[in-house]
Write a protein that holds these residues in place. Structure first.
Motif, PDB file in Angstrom:
ATOM      1  N   ARG A 208      45.997  29.013  27.408  1.00 17.70           N
ATOM      2  CA  ARG A 208      45.619  28.041  28.433  1.00 17.70           C
ATOM      3  C   ARG A 208      45.361  28.739  29.771  1.00 17.70           C
ATOM      4  NH1 ARG A 208      49.169  24.974  27.416  1.00 17.70           N
ATOM      5  NH2 ARG A 208      48.090  23.222  26.408  1.00 17.70           N
ATOM      6  N   SER A 209      46.224  29.654  30.150  1.00 21.39           N
ATOM      7  CA  SER A 209      46.049  30.380  31.408  1.00 21.39           C
ATOM      8  C   SER A 209      44.784  31.228  31.385  1.00 21.39           C
ATOM      9  CB  SER A 209      47.266  31.269  31.687  1.00 21.39           C
ATOM     10  OG  SER A 209      48.430  30.498  31.861  1.00 21.39           O
ATOM     11  N   PHE A 210      44.556  31.883  30.254  1.00 13.17           N
ATOM     12  CA  PHE A 210      43.389  32.742  30.121  1.00 13.17           C
ATOM     13  C   PHE A 210      42.099  31.924  30.190  1.00 13.17           C
ATOM     14  CE2 PHE A 210      40.238  35.117  27.658  1.00 13.17           C
ATOM     15  CZ  PHE A 210      40.321  36.355  28.260  1.00 13.17           C
ATOM     16  N   ALA A 211      42.076  30.782  29.474  1.00 19.53           N
ATOM     17  CA  ALA A 211      40.896  29.919  29.489  1.00 19.53           C
ATOM     18  C   ALA A 211      40.655  29.359  30.889  1.00 19.53           C
ATOM     19  CB  ALA A 211      41.065  28.795  28.480  1.00 19.53           C
ATOM     20  N   ASP A 212      41.732  28.982  31.575  1.00 25.18           N
ATOM     21  CA  ASP A 212      41.589  28.425  32.917  1.00 25.18           C
ATOM     22  C   ASP A 212      41.034  29.463  33.883  1.00 25.18           C
ATOM     23  OD1 ASP A 212      42.208  26.069  34.718  1.00 25.18           O
ATOM     24  OD2 ASP A 212      43.290  27.662  35.750  1.00 25.18           O
ATOM     25  N   TYR A 213      41.428  30.715  33.712  1.00 24.38           N
ATOM     26  CA  TYR A 213      40.862  31.780  34.548  1.00 24.38           C
ATOM     27  C   TYR A 213      39.365  31.911  34.290  1.00 24.38           C
ATOM     28  CZ  TYR A 213      40.264  36.433  36.645  1.00 24.38           C
ATOM     29  OH  TYR A 213      39.834  37.496  37.397  1.00 24.38           O
ATOM     30  N   GLY A 214      38.960  31.806  33.031  1.00 16.65           N
ATOM     31  CA  GLY A 214      37.536  31.831  32.718  1.00 16.65           C
ATOM     32  C   GLY A 214      36.794  30.680  33.372  1.00 16.65           C
ATOM     33  N   LEU A 215      37.395  29.501  33.344  1.00 12.09           N
ATOM     34  CA  LEU A 215      36.794  28.342  34.004  1.00 12.09           C
ATOM     35  C   LEU A 215      36.661  28.579  35.498  1.00 12.09           C
ATOM     36  CD1 LEU A 215      35.841  25.343  33.806  1.00 12.09           C
ATOM     37  CD2 LEU A 215      38.225  24.714  34.239  1.00 12.09           C
ATOM     38  N   GLN A 216      37.685  29.153  36.117  1.00 12.20           N
ATOM     39  CA  GLN A 216      37.630  29.442  37.545  1.00 12.20           C
ATOM     40  C   GLN A 216      36.467  30.374  37.872  1.00 12.20           C
ATOM     41  OE1 GLN A 216      41.351  30.610  39.498  1.00 12.20           O
ATOM     42  NE2 GLN A 216      42.480  29.658  37.823  1.00 12.20           N
ATOM     43  N   LEU A 217      36.209  31.326  36.993  1.00  9.23           N
ATOM     44  CA  LEU A 217      35.112  32.264  37.226  1.00  9.23           C
ATOM     45  C   LEU A 217      33.751  31.587  37.121  1.00  9.23           C
ATOM     46  CD1 LEU A 217      36.321  35.401  35.225  1.00  9.23           C
ATOM     47  CD2 LEU A 217      36.337  35.084  37.707  1.00  9.23           C
ATOM     48  N   GLY A 218      33.666  30.529  36.316  1.00  8.73           N
ATOM     49  CA  GLY A 218      32.394  29.838  36.141  1.00  8.73           C
ATOM     50  C   GLY A 218      31.957  29.677  34.706  1.00  8.73           C
TER      51      GLY A 218
END
Length: 297
Positions: A208-218
């Motif tokens: 979840r944290s890893f995916a959310d970081y990807g979302l933050q990047l765009g």
């Protein structure tokens, strides 16, 4: 390309796994003829894919169906495409692409087998697995109208880790530059930007944290390798009711301000202007498309 949130891989010679992928609610399923199939089972796997695709399409018509053939250097690509290209297929996950010329080689073969096998409109998902591909990502993204998505590379053990030589951290910061190049290439060319890959099957909090970081990047979706990861990835990449309401209110507020002759206004304690409204409209267009096609996991 449709903005798939989850793209779930299954070995091509294990059709039961493909149906489990459907049951997990994945937006897109990739039947893998490459790394997950032993060499002596390649021919069997091709036949299995061709038999399985219509059944998958009949069960879940809305799910994206892709196949990962073997790479061009193996000289098995043609046999793979001849066997699996069919009307039920949405596209090809094209491995080991290193430059625009490779894209055109794939495109030529897809053109041929589409015409021969009665398929049309096949798209390409391009993973960035090689150093050359990172260097050439902008040319790759623009090489063909068939390229619909690219993957910002991150993995602990896959090809990109071997090619670059990094050691993956929990947050994935060592691949920030690699993924950022791919993200910008996607944005420049209107492609669907995907991230991946979380390999710890049991660590859903880490996922979840890893995916959310990807979302933050765009990034707007993620490659997954286990059905249990699908609900988590969907949770991250599906805009929430609260987010939709916020952006709708922002646009409405700005529209009222413009009607009153103002180009900027205060909104929930923040300064907003026309640029904020344009960004919110773009975000809402994506959110409506994702939420409108979302299915329960």
């Amino acid at each position: 390309m449709h903005p798939y949130r989850s793209i779930l891989f299954v070995p091509a010679h294990k059709p039961d796994w493909a149906f489990k992928a459907l049951a997990a609610g994945a937006d897109c399923v990739v039947l893998d003829l490459e790394d997950s199939v032993p060499h002596d089972r390649k021919a069997e796997a091709r036949a299995t894919v061709r038999e399985t695709l219509p059944k998958l399409r009949a069960e879940r018509p809305e799910v994206g169906l892709f196949v990962r053939p073997n790479a061009l250097a193996t000289k098995m690509t043609g046999a793979d495409l001849e066997a699996v290209v069919c009307p039920e297929l949405d596209g090809i996950f094209a491995p080991k692409i290193k430059d625009a010329t490779d894209v055109l080689r794939w495109e030529t073969m897809i053109d041929w087998f589409e015409a021969r096998n009665g398929a049309e409109g096949l798209e390409m998902i391009v993973p960035v697995e090689m150093v050359d591909a990172i260097t050439n990502c902008f040319e790759i993204a623009a090489a063909s109208q068939r390229v619909g998505a690219m993957i910002g590379p991150t993995s602990e053990h896959a090809d990109i880790a071997r090619a670059v030589g990094y050691r993956q951290s929990r947050e994935g910061s060592e691949t920030l530059y690699l993924r950022s190049r791919i993200l910008l290439a996607c944005r420049q060319n209107g492609l669907h930007p995907l991230t991946g890959l979380w390999e710890d099957l049991a660590d859903l909090d880490g996922l979840r944290s890893f995916a959310d970081y990807g979302l933050q990047l765009g990034f707007r979706g993620m490659i997954v390798i286990h059905p249990s990861h699908v609900p988590v990835v969907h949770e991250v990449f599906t805009p929430s009711d609260e987010e939709v309401a916020y952006h709708e209110e922002l646009v409405a507020t700005m529209d009222r301000a413009v009607a009153e002759g103002q180009g900027a206004v205060r909104f929930r304690g923040q300064h907003i202007d026309l640029a904020h409204a344009d960004k919110a409209r773009d975000w809402l267009a994506h959110a409506r498309l994702v939420r409108g096609s979302a299915t329960p996991a």
